[in-house]
Design a protein around this motif. Sequence first.
Motif, PDB file in Angstrom:
ATOM      1  N   HIS A 114       5.842 104.949 -17.208  1.00 18.87           N
ATOM      2  CA  HIS A 114       5.484 104.018 -16.134  1.00 18.87           C
ATOM      3  C   HIS A 114       5.270 102.613 -16.674  1.00 18.87           C
ATOM      4  CE1 HIS A 114       5.079 107.435 -13.527  1.00 18.87           C
ATOM      5  NE2 HIS A 114       4.598 106.702 -12.521  1.00 18.87           N
ATOM      6  N   CYS A 115       5.295 101.687 -15.755  1.00 19.90           N
ATOM      7  CA  CYS A 115       4.968 100.306 -16.150  1.00 19.90           C
ATOM      8  C   CYS A 115       4.021  99.720 -15.122  1.00 19.90           C
ATOM      9  CB  CYS A 115       6.231  99.453 -16.270  1.00 19.90           C
ATOM     10  SG  CYS A 115       7.102  99.244 -14.713  1.00 19.90           S
ATOM     11  N   VAL A 116       3.389  98.611 -15.521  1.00 17.76           N
ATOM     12  CA  VAL A 116       2.590  97.851 -14.561  1.00 17.76           C
ATOM     13  C   VAL A 116       3.500  96.755 -14.033  1.00 17.76           C
ATOM     14  CG1 VAL A 116       0.585  96.363 -14.228  1.00 17.76           C
ATOM     15  CG2 VAL A 116       0.410  98.376 -15.710  1.00 17.76           C
ATOM     16  N   ALA A 117       3.812  96.791 -12.758  1.00 14.00           N
ATOM     17  CA  ALA A 117       4.766  95.836 -12.188  1.00 14.00           C
ATOM     18  C   ALA A 117       4.115  94.488 -11.967  1.00 14.00           C
ATOM     19  CB  ALA A 117       5.327  96.377 -10.882  1.00 14.00           C
ATOM     20  N   LYS A 118       2.895  94.486 -11.560  1.00 17.53           N
ATOM     21  CA  LYS A 118       2.162  93.238 -11.371  1.00 17.53           C
ATOM     22  C   LYS A 118       0.677  93.551 -11.240  1.00 17.53           C
ATOM     23  CE  LYS A 118       2.818  93.232  -6.366  1.00 17.53           C
ATOM     24  NZ  LYS A 118       3.237  92.503  -5.178  1.00 17.53           N
ATOM     25  N   THR A 119      -0.104  92.500 -11.144  1.00 16.57           N
ATOM     26  CA  THR A 119      -1.542  92.693 -10.990  1.00 16.57           C
ATOM     27  C   THR A 119      -2.026  91.879  -9.809  1.00 16.57           C
ATOM     28  OG1 THR A 119      -2.157  90.830 -12.388  1.00 16.57           O
ATOM     29  CG2 THR A 119      -1.828  92.952 -13.490  1.00 16.57           C
ATOM     30  N   GLY A 120      -3.183  92.231  -9.317  1.00 15.62           N
ATOM     31  CA  GLY A 120      -3.786  91.477  -8.238  1.00 15.62           C
ATOM     32  C   GLY A 120      -5.108  90.892  -8.672  1.00 15.62           C
ATOM     33  N   GLY A 121      -5.638  89.983  -7.847  1.00 13.85           N
ATOM     34  CA  GLY A 121      -6.916  89.357  -8.166  1.00 13.85           C
ATOM     35  C   GLY A 121      -6.742  87.863  -8.327  1.00 13.85           C
ATOM     36  N   ARG A 122      -7.794  87.097  -7.965  1.00 13.39           N
ATOM     37  CA  ARG A 122      -7.657  85.649  -8.065  1.00 13.39           C
ATOM     38  C   ARG A 122      -8.304  85.133  -9.359  1.00 13.39           C
ATOM     39  NH1 ARG A 122      -9.426  80.515  -6.452  1.00 13.39           N
ATOM     40  NH2 ARG A 122     -11.524  81.186  -5.902  1.00 13.39           N
ATOM     41  N   LEU A 123      -9.617  85.229  -9.421  1.00 11.60           N
ATOM     42  CA  LEU A 123     -10.293  84.727 -10.618  1.00 11.60           C
ATOM     43  C   LEU A 123     -10.581  85.853 -11.601  1.00 11.60           C
ATOM     44  CD1 LEU A 123     -12.741  82.208  -8.904  1.00 11.60           C
ATOM     45  CD2 LEU A 123     -10.536  81.733  -9.981  1.00 11.60           C
ATOM     46  N   ARG A 124     -10.181  87.078 -11.232  1.00 15.67           N
ATOM     47  CA  ARG A 124     -10.385  88.225 -12.114  1.00 15.67           C
ATOM     48  C   ARG A 124      -9.422  89.302 -11.653  1.00 15.67           C
ATOM     49  NH1 ARG A 124     -15.348  90.937 -14.439  1.00 15.67           N
ATOM     50  NH2 ARG A 124     -14.449  92.754 -15.465  1.00 15.67           N
ATOM     51  N   VAL A 125      -8.896  90.021 -12.577  1.00 16.11           N
ATOM     52  CA  VAL A 125      -7.970  91.082 -12.171  1.00 16.11           C
ATOM     53  C   VAL A 125      -8.716  92.096 -11.293  1.00 16.11           C
ATOM     54  CG1 VAL A 125      -8.372  92.496 -14.233  1.00 16.11           C
ATOM     55  CG2 VAL A 125      -6.194  92.678 -13.018  1.00 16.11           C
ATOM     56  N   SER A 126      -8.062  92.525 -10.192  1.00 13.90           N
ATOM     57  CA  SER A 126      -8.717  93.499  -9.305  1.00 13.90           C
ATOM     58  C   SER A 126      -7.871  94.745  -9.132  1.00 13.90           C
ATOM     59  CB  SER A 126      -8.999  92.869  -7.934  1.00 13.90           C
ATOM     60  OG  SER A 126      -7.780  92.466  -7.341  1.00 13.90           O
ATOM     61  N   SER A 127      -6.606  94.652  -9.492  1.00 14.92           N
ATOM     62  CA  SER A 127      -5.777  95.850  -9.340  1.00 14.92           C
ATOM     63  C   SER A 127      -4.538  95.730 -10.211  1.00 14.92           C
ATOM     64  CB  SER A 127      -5.329  96.000  -7.879  1.00 14.92           C
ATOM     65  OG  SER A 127      -4.454  94.937  -7.535  1.00 14.92           O
ATOM     66  N   MET A 128      -3.918  96.906 -10.427  1.00 18.10           N
ATOM     67  CA  MET A 128      -2.605  96.893 -11.071  1.00 18.10           C
ATOM     68  C   MET A 128      -1.670  97.717 -10.212  1.00 18.10           C
ATOM     69  SD  MET A 128      -3.243  99.365 -14.384  1.00 18.10           S
ATOM     70  CE  MET A 128      -3.950 101.011 -14.271  1.00 18.10           C
ATOM     71  N   ALA A 129      -0.430  97.224 -10.095  1.00 16.39           N
ATOM     72  CA  ALA A 129       0.588  97.954  -9.349  1.00 16.39           C
ATOM     73  C   ALA A 129       1.429  98.722 -10.356  1.00 16.39           C
ATOM     74  CB  ALA A 129       1.458  96.977  -8.565  1.00 16.39           C
ATOM     75  N   VAL A 130       1.364 100.051 -10.263  1.00 20.12           N
ATOM     76  CA  VAL A 130       2.003 100.903 -11.266  1.00 20.12           C
ATOM     77  C   VAL A 130       3.209 101.586 -10.642  1.00 20.12           C
ATOM     78  CG1 VAL A 130       1.649 102.890 -12.773  1.00 20.12           C
ATOM     79  CG2 VAL A 130      -0.223 101.289 -12.362  1.00 20.12           C
ATOM     80  N   MET A 131       4.298 101.620 -11.384  1.00 18.67           N
ATOM     81  CA  MET A 131       5.486 102.296 -10.885  1.00 18.67           C
ATOM     82  C   MET A 131       6.265 102.898 -12.043  1.00 18.67           C
ATOM     83  SD  MET A 131       7.701  98.892  -9.955  1.00 18.67           S
ATOM     84  CE  MET A 131       9.273  99.684  -9.743  1.00 18.67           C
ATOM     85  N   PRO A 132       7.100 103.910 -11.735  1.00 16.44           N
ATOM     86  CA  PRO A 132       7.946 104.435 -12.808  1.00 16.44           C
ATOM     87  C   PRO A 132       8.828 103.317 -13.333  1.00 16.44           C
ATOM     88  CG  PRO A 132       8.043 105.835 -10.837  1.00 16.44           C
ATOM     89  CD  PRO A 132       7.328 104.575 -10.447  1.00 16.44           C
ATOM     90  N   LYS A 133       9.047 103.276 -14.641  1.00 18.84           N
ATOM     91  CA  LYS A 133       9.772 102.135 -15.193  1.00 18.84           C
ATOM     92  C   LYS A 133      11.228 102.126 -14.745  1.00 18.84           C
ATOM     93  CE  LYS A 133      10.876 104.181 -19.675  1.00 18.84           C
ATOM     94  NZ  LYS A 133      10.525 104.255 -21.071  1.00 18.84           N
ATOM     95  N   ALA A 134      11.744 103.298 -14.359  1.00 19.04           N
ATOM     96  CA  ALA A 134      13.121 103.342 -13.878  1.00 19.04           C
ATOM     97  C   ALA A 134      13.209 102.850 -12.439  1.00 19.04           C
ATOM     98  CB  ALA A 134      13.649 104.773 -13.977  1.00 19.04           C
ATOM     99  N   GLY A 135      12.096 102.620 -11.814  1.00 18.87           N
ATOM    100  CA  GLY A 135      12.097 102.170 -10.430  1.00 18.87           C
ATOM    101  C   GLY A 135      11.464 103.215  -9.534  1.00 18.87           C
ATOM    102  N   GLY A 136      11.109 102.811  -8.338  1.00 24.27           N
ATOM    103  CA  GLY A 136      10.490 103.742  -7.411  1.00 24.27           C
ATOM    104  C   GLY A 136       9.310 103.097  -6.725  1.00 24.27           C
ATOM    105  N   ALA A 137       8.562 103.942  -6.027  1.00 25.86           N
ATOM    106  CA  ALA A 137       7.434 103.409  -5.267  1.00 25.86           C
ATOM    107  C   ALA A 137       6.324 102.969  -6.210  1.00 25.86           C
ATOM    108  CB  ALA A 137       6.907 104.484  -4.319  1.00 25.86           C
ATOM    109  N   SER A 138       5.646 101.896  -5.854  1.00 27.07           N
ATOM    110  CA  SER A 138       4.541 101.468  -6.703  1.00 27.07           C
ATOM    111  C   SER A 138       3.224 101.869  -6.065  1.00 27.07           C
ATOM    112  CB  SER A 138       4.586  99.958  -6.935  1.00 27.07           C
ATOM    113  OG  SER A 138       4.234  99.282  -5.748  1.00 27.07           O
ATOM    114  N   ARG A 139       2.268 102.054  -6.917  1.00 28.88           N
ATOM    115  CA  ARG A 139       0.957 102.508  -6.467  1.00 28.88           C
ATOM    116  C   ARG A 139      -0.054 101.475  -6.948  1.00 28.88           C
ATOM    117  NH1 ARG A 139      -1.376 107.303  -9.921  1.00 28.88           N
ATOM    118  NH2 ARG A 139      -3.606 106.875  -9.603  1.00 28.88           N
ATOM    119  N   ILE A 140      -0.917 101.057  -6.075  1.00 27.21           N
ATOM    120  CA  ILE A 140      -1.921 100.053  -6.437  1.00 27.21           C
ATOM    121  C   ILE A 140      -3.177 100.773  -6.930  1.00 27.21           C
ATOM    122  CG2 ILE A 140      -3.297  98.091  -5.635  1.00 27.21           C
ATOM    123  CD1 ILE A 140      -0.348  97.528  -5.416  1.00 27.21           C
TER     124      ILE A 140
END
Lengths: 97, 996, 182
Positions: free
Chosen positions: B379-405
């Motif tokens: 898996h990879c972390v596709a992106k992160t959320g949060g403004r002044l501090r990270v609040s989430s990571m969007a994780v998905m299979p590295k080959a592609g697919g649905a992401s999970r927050i």
Amino acid sequence: MLLIRCPYCQEERPELEFRHAGEAHVVRPHNIADISDEEFEAFFFHRANPKGITHERWRHVHGCGRFFNAVRDTVSDRFVTTYKAGEPKPALEEHKA
Amino acid sequence: MTSFRLADVGRLDASKTARFTFDGRSLSGLEGDTLASALIANGIHLVGRSFKYHRPRGILSAGSEEPNALVGVHRDAARRTPNVRATVQELYDGLSAVSQNRWPSLAFDMGAVNNLGAPFFSAGFYYKTFMWPKAAWKHLYEPQIRNAAGLGTAPEESDPDHYASRYAHCEVLVVGGGAAGLAAASAAAESGQRVILCDEQAGLGGALRFESGSQIDGVAGWDWAQATAAKLAGMDNVRILPRTTAFGYYAQNMVGLVERVTEHLATPDPELPRERLWHVRAKRVVVATGAIERHMVFADNDRPGIMLASAARHYLNHYGVAVGREVGIYTANDSAYGAALDLHRAGIRIAAIVDLRDDPRGEMIDAARAAGIELLTGHCVAKTGGRLRVSSMAVMPKAGGASRIIPVDALLVSAGWTPSVHLFSQSRGKLAFDTRRQIFLPGAQAQECISIGACNGTESLAETLEEALAAGAQAVRGVGGEASRSISLPSRTAESWTGGMSGSAPGAEPGKAVKAFVDFQNDVTAKDIGQAVREGMRSIEHVKRFTTNGMATDQGKTSNLHGLAIASEILGKPMPEVGLTTFRAPFTPVTFGAIVGHGRGALFDPTRKTPMHSFAEEQGAVFEDVGQWKRAWYFPQAGEDMHAAVARECRTVREAAGMFDASTLGKIEVVGPDAAEFMELMYTNPWKKLGVGRCRYGIMLREDGFVMDDGVVGRLADDRFHVTTTTGGAARVLHHMEDYLQTEFPHLNVWLTSVSEQWAVIAVQGPKARDIIAPLVAGIDLSDEAMPHMSVREGTILGVPTRLFRMSFTGERGFEINVPADYGRVVWDAVWAEARGQGACAYGTETMHVLRAEKGFIIVGQETDGTVTPHDLGLDWAIGSKKSDFVGIRGLKRPDLVASGRKQLVGLKTKDPKIVLEEGAQIVADPRQPIPMKMIGHVSSSYWSENCGRSIALALLQDGRSLMGETLFLPMPDRTIEVEVTSPVFFDEKGERVHG
Amino acid sequence: MAEIATRMGPLDGRSLATNAVVIEAARPASRIALRAPSASLAALSLALGVDLPDRPKSAASRGTRHAFWLGPDEWLIIDEDRTDLNVACRGAEVLHSCVDVSHRNTAILVSGARVEDVLSAGCPQDLSLEAFPVGACSRTVLGKIEIVLYRTAEDDFRIEVWRSFSDYAFTLLTEAARDLSS
């Protein structure tokens, strides 16, 4: 700061004690007053400035005060050897380590 | 804010608190904290704004590689240090830190608008945007860029601290005090050889600070490190330097270290230097600098709370601080699992471990699974959320697919470890590329150094220790010592370094329009590097300069390998073919104070004073700097300005007499049977026939025929000359003479000795000069017949031995009394008492200059500039025409030196006698000609002459001697001045006064 | 020599004692700069009463008289009792150059347990006992000036310096001592 071996003090000393003094083995003509313009130009103005092995003069100005000659590689900035003023250019093969 | 400090975790004493402020907010930490660990303990991750986009940034690391957490540390108005890495600044009670690069506040920053304009600020932006219109650069672009450029604010007051420096010599220098460095130092120290061990951290231990599972010699790794350090510190032949960074590796094993002496102290002893620079010359250098963890390159990987996995372990295991409560891990190698396990054991929830690898195996992976931690492999972390501090990571299979927050409040990343080959590379050693691990390692060495441990790519603790012990012994044997006893260090570790990747992670490839940061400090993204390659940059050196990757104050410690990997992937070439940027000193920034060391204030440059300096001070003289010398410039009396004082002094010397301190003149004693022969070669003048006791004005040329120096020379004996030189030329002239004597004329039996400082010189000049000194001198007949102008005698004055010269630089009857320097003041005072009785005065260098100009005497360096011949100066008479050789004899015959049209020394009189010309002013024949005018000469000396009742000037003028009586012009900004060309002698043209 | 006036040295009255070192101005001495070819050494040694050393970085002493090797044909002779060395040299009728430099130099004595460290603030040479043993002597640099350094004992050095540079030397040593005693 380099360490330079003074051939008179017979040890390596800090570069701060030395002063560079130009190209070595440039001999002042004994009959300098009579030489041609071309000869004077060659003696006074022309210098080798090689990339690689160069023969140059240094003075242990803040040490024994002696001028001496050095073989230095201008690419690596390493001294190959140093020798006393008046001595001939050393054969370099023996110094290639 | 609830504290993130955990009870019973870490090594700090919870009872020893230290208060500090961050952006004015009062906070509390513990002694032994870094500013970073204390901030995190208070739940603060947002510490700064990035340079270009002003994005909120947190703390990435726990060491000197930190690119983000740069703050200003303020002690007082004068002690405001910008760009301090919060990760290395040790906390002290009362520390005050401020964030940088934000306005009006860290949380709300106007500059963040740059982030929205990011498409316009892409790589090469500066090179492309500010090209036109040309005029806009100076008035619009440059001021704007200057305003935006730079991080932090420099203090406006001068630095009140002092700095020390030290040369040190040792057989073995060990850089880095981790397991490898400590073991190597122990092995080397056993031999009794001099060992220096330095480490940039406050204490020794290196990675053992966070490696929770290591055991050495039967005890926990950290405890072994402390015990070993203590043992080494007790040995006479070992010097341990903590808080000391080896910043540069120079020729012949010279290594520059900077030791931070007071940066960690709340109230430093003012006697302590702030920093100490060590110039270490080591026969062998053991480099044990460890490795630096790389971050993962993925979208929005820069939010505060995203940090290196090893940093989180530092904060937990050493400082007892949890970096969050809900921690995600994103990794491509095993070592991040250690962080997950340590945090889990401390009760921190691990949200998930995201591992890029499809099927990682090993003890640590098993342990994570056993602990019930969710493991998302492949898996990879596709992106992160949060403004002044990270609040989430969007994780998905590295080959592609649905992401999970997945919600997180901290995200630990690890792409693997980059060996710290900085110093090895600085030593000019060649790096070798390890294709399997995709890292650069020390290859062929250029100097006597040995790399060990993590910086050498050695991964296991056991191998590291073995390598270190061998290196310590090898270093000792290399310098002829004996590695007496063999130490063995059994070890155990749970750490694993397997795996790793470099370049952008899936989803952040250079083609994607995401901000996946490679270089945090300079805001360089994977996309920027891709763009650089697309625009034609092929070498990594070009990519670096186009994108500024690795050019910030952290010098790309975390970013260089990523940048190279991305460029090499796009180019389809292996990394070594794309190249690696050169590692240059300093490893971390070094203050100017440390470099300057003791050399400031009174020690910036020697201040030389004559033996009579105190007299001039007592008389209220104004001094001028002449080289390193302080010379009395003029002696103002009550109510006098400089003009009035100089006018009075000039008048008094010619009417009565004056005393002048001439001690600074260079003096060389030339001794030996061939002394005269040598003088013939060094000076233009003839010397062989100069009688003993006589003096002559000598001119020294360079081989090219130009005047180099001048001075009066006295012959004390057949084989002994007392040569004087100009004040500024003293050292140069002696060097020049030694050069010829040693290398061109070594057959001559003559020796040169500087006696500049042996003799104090009291010049007594004026009609009453002889009357003044006569009562004090013994053993010398001072009559004009016995001691004419230009003679020298030895005798005594006030019972003190003297070399008495009858000579004149004023045109008056004059003497120069040379006495041994320690008697200078005593003799001066006695002469002064006599002088006052005769109406004489003390005069300074300004009057000396005026008086000699009235006589047309030149000053080398004023009338000459290295392109002036004796002929130009009208000094042909000083050239021995019958001589067959002297230095410069051939140069004088050069075509350009004998051609007509050369500038010659003349006098100038202004048509308006009140106007004093400016020195350096240019002379023209016709002031109405168009600009640029043809300049035919320049003013070399110009003064008001009280004795002539008008201004006088010396000039060098083309064919000047044929222009006597002509009117010429000096165009000045506000007017054009008319002058008449005259002889350079303005006073006593016949020169009768010197003879009395 | 009979002296009417008193010598006023540039460092008169200056001294510093810390827990690391003691720095003080030396008594006035007489000095000559001696130059000679090797053939003259025996006669000059006899005349001066001290064997002129011929090894680099070495010195010889007899009582209060010292001979420092400065270069292959150069010695600095010092007599702490201020005996006139010119007169002594005149006794040797061999080729040489003797120049009085008694007042050109002044001397600073530095001693104490941390003496090597103090000097190392400005002197780039290795001053350990192995590299610079007792009796060693060398012209070298101290910060931005030239000095002649002579080790009189394990913890004692004599620094010969031109008089106008002596204030710089003393101040630098003071700063170095400050670094060590704090």
